[in-house]
Design an enzyme around this catalytic site. Structure first.
Site, PDB file in Angstrom:
ATOM      1  N   PHE A 310       0.865  -1.022   0.138  1.00 14.01           N
ATOM      2  CA  PHE A 310      -0.148  -0.039   0.020  1.00 14.01           C
ATOM      3  C   PHE A 310       0.892   1.292   0.079  1.00 14.01           C
ATOM      4  CE2 PHE A 310      -2.357  -3.346   2.365  1.00 14.01           C
ATOM      5  CZ  PHE A 310      -3.363  -3.131   1.599  1.00 14.01           C
ATOM      6  N   ASP A 311       0.432   2.385  -0.779  1.00 17.16           N
ATOM      7  CA  ASP A 311       0.955   3.632  -0.645  1.00 17.16           C
ATOM      8  C   ASP A 311       0.063   3.965   0.954  1.00 17.16           C
ATOM      9  OD1 ASP A 311       2.126   6.155  -1.172  1.00 17.16           O
ATOM     10  OD2 ASP A 311      -0.023   6.623  -1.861  1.00 17.16           O
ATOM     11  N   LYS A 312       0.813   5.164   1.432  1.00 13.90           N
ATOM     12  CA  LYS A 312       0.146   5.221   2.564  1.00 13.90           C
ATOM     13  C   LYS A 312      -0.797   6.630   2.687  1.00 13.90           C
ATOM     14  CE  LYS A 312       2.287   8.388   5.744  1.00 13.90           C
ATOM     15  NZ  LYS A 312       0.862   9.127   5.939  1.00 13.90           N
TER      16      LYS A 312
END
Length: 618
Positions: A310-312
């Protein structure tokens, strides 16, 4: 003539059924053998015509199709005088094709519903200023349109005036109406449930988000996975083998009826239709639930994913800073917060906007002598008081003393991943505010669902500092967390996972993370149907709704399992029928029973695939 006959297959099926009914009534009730035989001959010939035409068309393109097998079997049965079996086989084959088409149409209902939602007209402002109804095809970019209560929004656009609640289910899958006011974005195909708005057209026709969704889903349903390509190759080779087997059986046994029955039993209809119907139903379910799956291959790959990265910002978190913690060092907290909101309202800084949104505009005071300190904060006069709001450096510049408690609070806020805003009144510290990008509501539960669905590794990669990323990972129970990651670093990390044999899905915003989206086996875009998200990813979660991700993974796994079930059913039925033919042929197995079971197997795999239309994550 061919087109005429094929266009009336359903009527021919009905006539065949009536002729067969007349034949058996004549024999059983009136004992009229001539009428019995004549009705069956006519039923055989009329029923065989469309099947023979389809067989001829297949042979012209060098394909030995199922229609070829049935045509040969029916013709041979007719010439050896088995009129009863030839009539019944042609009827069952045609009736099976009719039911097959009816049920397949139901699996495409999600796409039809989307297409029917497409707006056909719009109220366009003319040069005179009045609004006239025109075809949606006449609307151009920049036109001003009026949308009234109950009407569909005709194009993607921006609200110029008015307000109301819009049902965006056709775009996001969510039926809860969304409040729209000036400068809000609206999408074609959505419905204004109340209010009246004027919009300016931004995108029209196929360029609208709704148009792209329909195009994407139609392309996805027409795409073929490796399983479907294998079945195509298998059936092309399998059909000639069945023909050869039937010929060998006839040479050895000289039993023409046995050879004909083998042709009927060997038809791979359920095998050919089973995987496509699962594919269509799975993609249709996703489309109705705000998940766009780009084809059968995507479903297959996604069902095997064991690692999700995941990108944050904007993915696990909301992407907008918000007030998370606050400490007030004054008895009159309401007055202090009013001062802070009034001062911060003078700034366009994201942290200032977060504070104003948190406190609200109801307590604004008149502000004078505003001084925006670059990299520090804002200073202004309110009701004779000097109010400063900004970072610790600004407080030092204003000679504001931070006592031990304030310093401990500041250290605690920073440890929790907050950016700090301090506020002073007349040189005394009055408030400490912690602001951070908040975790999306429900994300923790959604991640637990992903683990239950078999995802072993949940990883977050972010450009933020490691401490902030660790806090998010700890709160959400992620497997790994890595900060200070540029887009190139994220792509390199994914390559490392793939080198270890991991099957990786990457979830990002579809813009900054496009290298990672393209590199991962499955790229999943969080985005409200943006052009970039649709173009660069394999899966789009409409309206940036993270809760769609577990549904998407569960749906992919169920669809892949459903395809496998249909393959097993199809092959199993053929093998069982051929085995029974070898053991019990002399007693009860014949062409009619074989065709009946064959058509039943097709309906079984279709109905099994249609279960996916009702799929919902438990």
């Amino acid at each position: 003539m061919q087109r005429f006959i094929l266009g009336r297959k359903n009527q021919i099926t009905l006539v065949s059924a009536l002729l067969i009914a007349i034949a058996f009534t004549s024999e059983l009730v009136f004992h009229n053998e001539d009428m019995f035989e004549m009705a069956l001959i006519i039923a055989s010939i009329s029923g065989a015509l469309p099947i023979a035409i389809q067989a001829f068309q297949a042979l012209r393109v060098k394909v030995v199709s199922i229609d070829v097998l049935v045509t040969i079997a029916v013709t041979a049965a007719f010439f050896i005088g088995s009129f009863e079996e030839s009539a019944i086989v042609t009827f069952l084959f045609l009736f099976g094709a009719f039911l097959e088409q009816r049920t397949l149409n139901k699996t495409r209902s999600a796409i039809r519903e989307l297409t029917e939602m497409a707006p056909e007209s719009a109220l366009k402002q003319m040069e005179s200023g009045e609004f006239l109804e025109v075809s949606v095809d006449e609307v151009q970019v920049g036109d001003i349109l009026l949308v009234k209560t109950g009407a569909k929004v005709p194009v993607d656009g921006t609200v110029l005036s008015g307000d109301g609640y819009i049902n965006e289910a056709s775009i996001t899958g969510e039926s809860v109406p969304v409040d729209k006011a000036r400068d809000s974005q609206v999408y074609a195909g959505t419905i204004l449930e109340n209010g009246t708005i004027q919009i300016v057209s931004d995108r029209v026709g196929e360029d609208t988000t709704f148009g792209k969704i329909i195009e994407l889903v139609e392309e996805a349903q027409d795409s073929k996975s490796e399983a479907e390509r294998f079945i195509d190759r298998f059936s092309r080779n399998y059909t000639p083998i069945v023909l050869l087997l039937a010929f060998i059986v006839w040479l050895v046994s000289r039993d023409i009826e046995l050879a004909i029955t083998i042709l009927v039993l060997g038809c791979p209809g359920a095998l050919v239709i089973g995987v496509p119907v699962s594919n269509v139903a799975g993609i249709g379910n996703g489309a109705k639930n705000g998940v766009l799956l780009k084809g059968s291959e995507v479903i297959h790959d996604f069902s095997r994913v064991d690692t999700i990265v995941f990108d944050k910002t904007g993915t696990l978190t909301a992407g907008n800073p918000a007030v998370a913690e606050i400490e007030i060092y004054s008895e009159n907290s309401g007055e202090i917060l009013g001062y802070v909101a009034s001062v911060e309202n003078e700034s366009d800084h994201p942290l200032a906007k977060a504070i104003v949104e948190y406190i609200g505009a109801k307590d604004f005071h008149k502000v004078e002598g505003t001084d925006v300190v670059k990299g520090g904060g804002v200073i202004a006069n309110i009701a004779g008081h000097r109010v400063a709001a900004g970072n610790i450096a600004l407080m030092e510049q204003e000679n504001v003393h931070l006592n031990e408690k304030a310093r401990e609070d500041a250290a605690r806020f920073e440890k929790n991943g907050n950016s700090l805003v301090l506020a002073s009144v007349d040189g005394e510290l009055k408030a400490l505010i912690g602001i951070r990008d908040q975790i999306r509501p429900g994300v923790k539960d959604d991640l637990k669902k992903l683990k239950k669905l078999g995802v072993r590794n949940l990883v977050v990669l972010s450009g933020d500092n490691q401490g902030t990323v660790d806090l998010v990972a700890n709160e959400l129970g992620l497997t790994e967390a890595h900060g200070h990651m540029l887009p190139a670093d994220k792509a390199e990390y994914i390559r490392g996972l793939q080198a270890k044999g991991k099957i990786v899905a990457f979830v990002g915003d579809g813009v900054n993370d496009s290298p990672s989206l393209a590199l991962a086996e499955i790229g999943i875009a969080m985005g409200s149907g943006t052009d970039v998200a649709i173009e660069t990813s394999d899966i789009v979660l409409m309206n940036s709704d993270f809760s769609r991700l577990p549904h998407a993974l569960g749906l992919a796994k169920s669809t892949a399992n459903n395809m496998l079930q249909n393959i097993i059913i199809a092959i199993g039925v053929v093998l069982v029928l051929l085995l029974l033919l070898g053991v019990f042929f002399s007693e009860w197995m014949n062409m009619s029973i074989g065709m009946l079971v064959h058509e039943a197997s097709i309906l079984v795999v279709i109905l099994n695939g249609m279960r996916l239309l009702r799929y919902g994550l438990k």
